[in-house]
Design a protein around this motif. Sequence first.
Motif, PDB file in Angstrom:
ATOM      1  N   SER A  36      13.087  11.754  98.672  1.00 37.37           N
ATOM      2  CA  SER A  36      12.555  11.593 100.026  1.00 37.37           C
ATOM      3  C   SER A  36      13.113  12.561 100.971  1.00 37.37           C
ATOM      4  O   SER A  36      14.368  13.157 100.773  1.00 37.37           O
ATOM      5  N   GLU A  37      12.240  13.039 101.903  1.00 37.10           N
ATOM      6  CA  GLU A  37      12.722  14.310 102.692  1.00 37.10           C
ATOM      7  C   GLU A  37      12.585  13.610 104.066  1.00 37.10           C
ATOM      8  O   GLU A  37      11.742  12.938 104.451  1.00 37.10           O
ATOM      9  N   TYR A  38      13.197  14.364 105.005  1.00 41.18           N
ATOM     10  CA  TYR A  38      12.887  13.836 106.625  1.00 41.18           C
ATOM     11  C   TYR A  38      11.774  14.813 107.209  1.00 41.18           C
ATOM     12  O   TYR A  38      11.839  16.061 106.805  1.00 41.18           O
ATOM     13  N   VAL A  39      10.949  14.212 107.738  1.00 42.09           N
ATOM     14  CA  VAL A  39       9.729  15.074 108.363  1.00 42.09           C
ATOM     15  C   VAL A  39       9.752  14.370 109.847  1.00 42.09           C
ATOM     16  O   VAL A  39      10.239  13.261 110.365  1.00 42.09           O
ATOM     17  N   PHE A  92      19.174   9.060  95.956  1.00 44.01           N
ATOM     18  CA  PHE A  92      19.046   7.647  95.276  1.00 44.01           C
ATOM     19  C   PHE A  92      20.294   6.983  95.413  1.00 44.01           C
ATOM     20  O   PHE A  92      21.398   7.590  94.822  1.00 44.01           O
ATOM     21  N   SER A  93      20.668   5.866  95.556  1.00 45.34           N
ATOM     22  CA  SER A  93      21.803   5.017  95.431  1.00 45.34           C
ATOM     23  C   SER A  93      21.824   4.679  94.076  1.00 45.34           C
ATOM     24  O   SER A  93      20.914   4.575  93.252  1.00 45.34           O
ATOM     25  N   GLU A  94      22.982   4.068  93.823  1.00 47.47           N
ATOM     26  CA  GLU A  94      23.360   3.458  92.429  1.00 47.47           C
ATOM     27  C   GLU A  94      22.339   2.410  92.322  1.00 47.47           C
ATOM     28  O   GLU A  94      21.768   2.050  91.089  1.00 47.47           O
ATOM     29  N   GLU A  95      21.993   1.495  93.238  1.00 45.52           N
ATOM     30  CA  GLU A  95      21.354   0.037  92.978  1.00 45.52           C
ATOM     31  C   GLU A  95      19.814   0.755  92.827  1.00 45.52           C
ATOM     32  O   GLU A  95      19.221   0.078  92.070  1.00 45.52           O
ATOM     33  N   GLU A  96      19.258   1.762  93.506  1.00 44.09           N
ATOM     34  CA  GLU A  96      18.047   2.313  93.298  1.00 44.09           C
ATOM     35  C   GLU A  96      17.843   2.745  91.898  1.00 44.09           C
ATOM     36  O   GLU A  96      16.818   2.565  91.136  1.00 44.09           O
ATOM     37  N   THR A 152      24.738  16.195  99.659  1.00 39.99           N
ATOM     38  CA  THR A 152      25.276  15.205  99.991  1.00 39.99           C
ATOM     39  C   THR A 152      24.720  13.942  99.490  1.00 39.99           C
ATOM     40  O   THR A 152      23.515  13.868  99.582  1.00 39.99           O
ATOM     41  N   PRO A 153      25.596  13.467  98.644  1.00 38.56           N
ATOM     42  CA  PRO A 153      24.948  12.257  97.854  1.00 38.56           C
ATOM     43  C   PRO A 153      24.362  10.910  98.956  1.00 38.56           C
ATOM     44  O   PRO A 153      24.933  10.980 100.107  1.00 38.56           O
ATOM     45  N   GLU A 154      23.487  10.133  98.516  1.00 31.89           N
ATOM     46  CA  GLU A 154      23.288   8.910  99.493  1.00 31.89           C
ATOM     47  C   GLU A 154      24.445   8.028  99.306  1.00 31.89           C
ATOM     48  O   GLU A 154      25.472   8.234  98.651  1.00 31.89           O
ATOM     49  N   LYS A 155      24.311   7.180 100.620  1.00 29.76           N
ATOM     50  CA  LYS A 155      25.588   6.415 100.534  1.00 29.76           C
ATOM     51  C   LYS A 155      25.277   5.482  99.259  1.00 29.76           C
ATOM     52  O   LYS A 155      24.246   4.999  99.153  1.00 29.76           O
ATOM     53  N   ASP A 156      26.595   5.309  98.557  1.00 25.40           N
ATOM     54  CA  ASP A 156      26.710   4.593  97.585  1.00 25.40           C
ATOM     55  C   ASP A 156      25.696   5.224  96.481  1.00 25.40           C
ATOM     56  O   ASP A 156      25.291   4.440  95.374  1.00 25.40           O
TER      57      ASP A 156
END
Length: 317
Positions: A53-56, A100-104, A135-139
């Motif tokens: 995903s990207e920010y728009v 992506f987080s680990e859970e995703e 920068t990795p996602e949180k988790d």
Amino acid sequence: MKVIDLINNTNKTAFSYEILPPLKGTGIEKLYKTIDALQEFDPKYINITTHRSEYVYNDLGNGIFQRNRLRRRPGTVAVAAAIQNKYNITVVPHLLCSGFSEEETEYVLLDLQFLGITDLLVLRGDKAKHESAFTPEKDGHRNAIDLQKQINNFNNGIFVDGSEMQVTNTPFSYGVACYPEKHEESPNIDTDIHWLKQKIELGAEYAVTQLFYDNQKYFDFVNKARNAGITVPIIPGIKPFKRLSHLTMLPKTFKVDLPEELTREVMKCKTDEDCKQVGIEWCIQQCKDLMAHGVPSIHFYSISAVDSIKEVAKAIY
């Protein structure tokens, strides 16, 4: 059959290629046309890219902007399943740290396993457009090695939270990326080789290179890898040169050098069509040279180059 087995069990240089999932809302028919166009060359597997995903920013008026997250190309898992079902061919979805987080990631693995898709290409992925550095996602995972560890734990029946699966299925097999001209964030090629070896020791069964146009750089890279004790197949990733703008775009985007001879021929071209023909001829000779050196497989990056790849494949397969 796993990708590594498909590569090892063919009596000629294997053919494979990478595709993009369709843009959100555009349908899959165009993608099927790409696959149909290349079916005659007996592709052993098809890679499907994954996009974060990207920010728009939406203009709400009065100088106010609303920031939203958007995935422009969702559906990697669904596209992989659709292709496997329609064409009965091995599919290799990309699995990323980026976005992506680990859970995703765990839920993606579960979905793929339910669908019987057990080949992956494991990648860190690019930084987001709004980031100055990855920068990795949180988790989330910081690098491909950490992502491999999660996949290995999943294969061993262990979820991210440490709980055990009641039922285990066919384990995932995977390949990783490598860079004959080094990753842009790496200080030198020897450091790249070091990290590639770590990825292989963790279970990667093969490596696919970033695109390149100078075969000697690939041969030198493979020699360094072999001297470091890396024995898995190192599959050359190839994309035909196609447009005049690629003279500046490719080195900037992919951090690759263009050979002087190719540059000289492209600079003689007056139109993109002239350039496309030069690119096809260069790619044919490049692939023939690779095949003469016994590469087990050639992997093509098909984005905006399907017609050129078809001409190349006609000449070499």
